[in-house]
Design a protein around this motif. Sequence first.
Motif, PDB file in Angstrom:
ATOM      1  N   SER A  15       0.811  -1.213   0.000  1.00  0.00           N
ATOM      2  CA  SER A  15       0.000   0.000   0.000  1.00  0.00           C
ATOM      3  C   SER A  15       0.844   1.263   0.000  1.00  0.00           C
ATOM      4  N   PHE A  16       2.119   1.155   0.386  1.00  0.00           N
ATOM      5  CA  PHE A  16       2.973   2.334   0.397  1.00  0.00           C
ATOM      6  C   PHE A  16       4.292   1.992  -0.270  1.00  0.00           C
ATOM      7  N   VAL A  17       4.718   2.824  -1.179  1.00  0.00           N
ATOM      8  CA  VAL A  17       5.978   2.616  -1.868  1.00  0.00           C
ATOM      9  C   VAL A  17       7.042   3.454  -1.189  1.00  0.00           C
ATOM     10  N   ASP A  18       8.075   2.800  -0.708  1.00  0.00           N
ATOM     11  CA  ASP A  18       9.171   3.497  -0.054  1.00  0.00           C
ATOM     12  C   ASP A  18       9.993   4.203  -1.126  1.00  0.00           C
ATOM     13  N   VAL A  19      10.021   5.529  -1.089  1.00  0.00           N
ATOM     14  CA  VAL A  19      10.736   6.288  -2.111  1.00  0.00           C
ATOM     15  C   VAL A  19      12.117   6.709  -1.645  1.00  0.00           C
ATOM     16  N   SER A  20      12.564   6.220  -0.500  1.00  0.00           N
ATOM     17  CA  SER A  20      13.891   6.611  -0.024  1.00  0.00           C
ATOM     18  C   SER A  20      15.005   6.224  -0.991  1.00  0.00           C
ATOM     19  N   PRO A  21      14.931   5.075  -1.696  1.00  0.00           N
ATOM     20  CA  PRO A  21      15.975   4.806  -2.694  1.00  0.00           C
ATOM     21  C   PRO A  21      16.033   5.869  -3.780  1.00  0.00           C
ATOM     22  N   PHE A  22      14.874   6.348  -4.213  1.00  0.00           N
ATOM     23  CA  PHE A  22      14.864   7.413  -5.219  1.00  0.00           C
ATOM     24  C   PHE A  22      15.447   8.699  -4.647  1.00  0.00           C
ATOM     25  N   LEU A  23      15.062   9.049  -3.438  1.00  0.00           N
ATOM     26  CA  LEU A  23      15.560  10.283  -2.828  1.00  0.00           C
ATOM     27  C   LEU A  23      17.065  10.205  -2.609  1.00  0.00           C
ATOM     28  N   ASN A  24      17.556   9.049  -2.171  1.00  0.00           N
ATOM     29  CA  ASN A  24      18.996   8.877  -1.981  1.00  0.00           C
ATOM     30  C   ASN A  24      19.733   8.913  -3.319  1.00  0.00           C
ATOM     31  N   PHE A  25      19.120   8.327  -4.331  1.00  0.00           N
ATOM     32  CA  PHE A  25      19.694   8.346  -5.681  1.00  0.00           C
ATOM     33  C   PHE A  25      19.839   9.778  -6.191  1.00  0.00           C
ATOM     34  N   ALA A  26      18.798  10.577  -5.997  1.00  0.00           N
ATOM     35  CA  ALA A  26      18.843  11.968  -6.438  1.00  0.00           C
ATOM     36  C   ALA A  26      19.896  12.767  -5.668  1.00  0.00           C
ATOM     37  N   THR A  27      19.977  12.557  -4.362  1.00  0.00           N
ATOM     38  CA  THR A  27      20.956  13.276  -3.548  1.00  0.00           C
ATOM     39  C   THR A  27      22.378  12.844  -3.886  1.00  0.00           C
ATOM     40  N   ARG A  28      22.577  11.542  -4.022  1.00  0.00           N
ATOM     41  CA  ARG A  28      23.914  11.004  -4.297  1.00  0.00           C
ATOM     42  C   ARG A  28      24.438  11.453  -5.662  1.00  0.00           C
ATOM     43  N   SER A  29      23.562  11.499  -6.653  1.00  0.00           N
ATOM     44  CA  SER A  29      23.992  11.840  -8.008  1.00  0.00           C
ATOM     45  C   SER A  29      24.092  13.341  -8.244  1.00  0.00           C
ATOM     46  N   SER A  30      23.302  14.132  -7.495  1.00  0.00           N
ATOM     47  CA  SER A  30      23.283  15.596  -7.663  1.00  0.00           C
ATOM     48  C   SER A  30      23.013  15.990  -9.113  1.00  0.00           C
ATOM     49  N   PHE A  31      22.129  15.241  -9.784  1.00  0.00           N
ATOM     50  CA  PHE A  31      21.819  15.568 -11.173  1.00  0.00           C
ATOM     51  C   PHE A  31      20.815  16.711 -11.243  1.00  0.00           C
ATOM     52  N   GLN A  32      20.697  17.278 -12.434  1.00  0.00           N
ATOM     53  CA  GLN A  32      19.738  18.335 -12.720  1.00  0.00           C
ATOM     54  C   GLN A  32      18.789  17.816 -13.805  1.00  0.00           C
ATOM     55  N   LEU A  33      17.768  17.074 -13.379  1.00  0.00           N
ATOM     56  CA  LEU A  33      16.839  16.491 -14.338  1.00  0.00           C
ATOM     57  C   LEU A  33      16.085  17.571 -15.098  1.00  0.00           C
ATOM     58  N   GLN A  34      15.905  17.341 -16.399  1.00  0.00           N
ATOM     59  CA  GLN A  34      15.054  18.190 -17.212  1.00  0.00           C
ATOM     60  C   GLN A  34      13.731  17.504 -17.534  1.00  0.00           C
ATOM     61  N   THR A  35      13.788  16.188 -17.730  1.00  0.00           N
ATOM     62  CA  THR A  35      12.596  15.409 -18.073  1.00  0.00           C
ATOM     63  C   THR A  35      12.420  14.293 -17.054  1.00  0.00           C
ATOM     64  N   LEU A  36      11.193  14.169 -16.529  1.00  0.00           N
ATOM     65  CA  LEU A  36      10.899  13.126 -15.561  1.00  0.00           C
ATOM     66  C   LEU A  36       9.572  12.475 -15.904  1.00  0.00           C
ATOM     67  N   GLY A  37       9.562  11.166 -15.948  1.00  0.00           N
ATOM     68  CA  GLY A  37       8.339  10.408 -16.149  1.00  0.00           C
ATOM     69  C   GLY A  37       8.156   9.417 -15.024  1.00  0.00           C
ATOM     70  N   LEU A  38       7.020   9.474 -14.344  1.00  0.00           N
ATOM     71  CA  LEU A  38       6.714   8.558 -13.251  1.00  0.00           C
ATOM     72  C   LEU A  38       5.404   7.852 -13.567  1.00  0.00           C
ATOM     73  N   HIS A  39       5.481   6.568 -13.852  1.00  0.00           N
ATOM     74  CA  HIS A  39       4.320   5.802 -14.285  1.00  0.00           C
ATOM     75  C   HIS A  39       3.901   4.810 -13.210  1.00  0.00           C
ATOM     76  N   ASP A  40       2.621   4.833 -12.877  1.00  0.00           N
ATOM     77  CA  ASP A  40       2.022   3.887 -11.931  1.00  0.00           C
ATOM     78  C   ASP A  40       2.562   4.041 -10.515  1.00  0.00           C
ATOM     79  N   MET A  41       2.781   5.287 -10.113  1.00  0.00           N
ATOM     80  CA  MET A  41       3.100   5.522  -8.709  1.00  0.00           C
ATOM     81  C   MET A  41       1.902   5.123  -7.855  1.00  0.00           C
ATOM     82  N   ARG A  42       2.192   4.574  -6.674  1.00  0.00           N
ATOM     83  CA  ARG A  42       1.132   3.940  -5.897  1.00  0.00           C
ATOM     84  C   ARG A  42       0.384   4.908  -4.988  1.00  0.00           C
ATOM     85  N   THR A  43       1.098   5.883  -4.403  1.00  0.00           N
ATOM     86  CA  THR A  43       0.450   6.766  -3.435  1.00  0.00           C
ATOM     87  C   THR A  43       0.725   8.226  -3.764  1.00  0.00           C
TER      88      THR A  43
END
Length: 371
Positions: free
Chosen positions: A205-233
């Motif tokens: 019922s809940f998707v833990d997004v901490s891996p995504f948040l850690n990935f974003a922090t660790r990489s320090s990227f500047q995304l221009q395009t983002l697609g999120l398909h079938d997010m649960r909450t």
Amino acid sequence: MDAPDVRVDVYRNWIARASRAPLSLRINDHFAISPAVTALLQTIAGLSTQWRTMDLAHALNLRDFLPSQGNFPLLEKLSTNKSFDNRPSFRHAPNLRQVYTVHYDSPASLQLPWSQLTVFRTHTIVFSRCLEVFHDAVNLVDGFFHTILHDSCPLVVSLSPLIHLQGLTLGSGSVAVFTTVLNSLITPALKNLTLWFQHPALYPSFVDVSPFLNFATRSSFQLQTLGLHDMRTTESLIQCLKATPSVVYLTIAPTRNVDMQAIYTQLTRSVHFLPKLETFHVILAANACPLRLRPQTASVLGRMLSWRWAAGDIARLRSFQLAHAYSNHYFDDAITSDPAFRRLAAKGMDLYVGKMRPVVDSFPEFEPKDL
């Protein structure tokens, strides 16, 4: 090549006129083998030193004539659809940069010069093989892994710094796959990211997004395009968006559990939430369409669009599309009749609310000369 013997002479003449010029070919040999066709396939295989782009996705018979240790000095782009029985090697292809394969089973089934590849796209890959690609393809710029099958993979994986990676599409029906892959990557140059959570009904019922948040922090990227398909909450989606403030082009395909009205509200009167957003597309598939449209949704959406169009201290939202799977026009009319929606359309905002357009599979994404 999609014709019987009567057209073989046409193809042979075409090849003869090409002489020693580089060849870009798409082979389709789904027909009965005859002596004339066999001779033509042998000729094409014998010209492998002239191949520049080659699509073998439908070349079931040509594979029988490929040498196990081929020489492809001009080959730049390769497309296949599954493993080769005779396991040809493309390691001797010094110019090969782009590979598109529907299935990638193992390094033995398709031998490639990984360190020089800049594009690798596959629809089906075993989880552990995906991690191997990340480790070996150190110069990868664009990666597409649409379906990743889970297998027995070590829980602890080493970090793979892909410093050149600019585009990544990752699709899976396993939360464990996303967690492990995102925990294994460092992508400081990443510009375009699409995450496709397949089979959302199987998720907790809940998707833990901490891996995504850690990935974003660790990489320090500047995304221009983002697609999120079938997010649960709703909350998990909002957390991901807060972690990517540089996004200019956003596509969301939520499940029915996501409250899009909350997303529209978050986008209203907050200069810190996606301040650079210019294009926003929402896709409501059959499993995402709510049972009914809440009366206030159209007005909430209208306020968001108006504010994002007029706010002077953030980027102007120039395009909004809402594609859905509803079977009637009630949903469209309820939104497009809103005064704010009509006013913005008259001012020039690119607006679309309506049925989902047919999806065209663009894989592989190069178009060599048909033969």
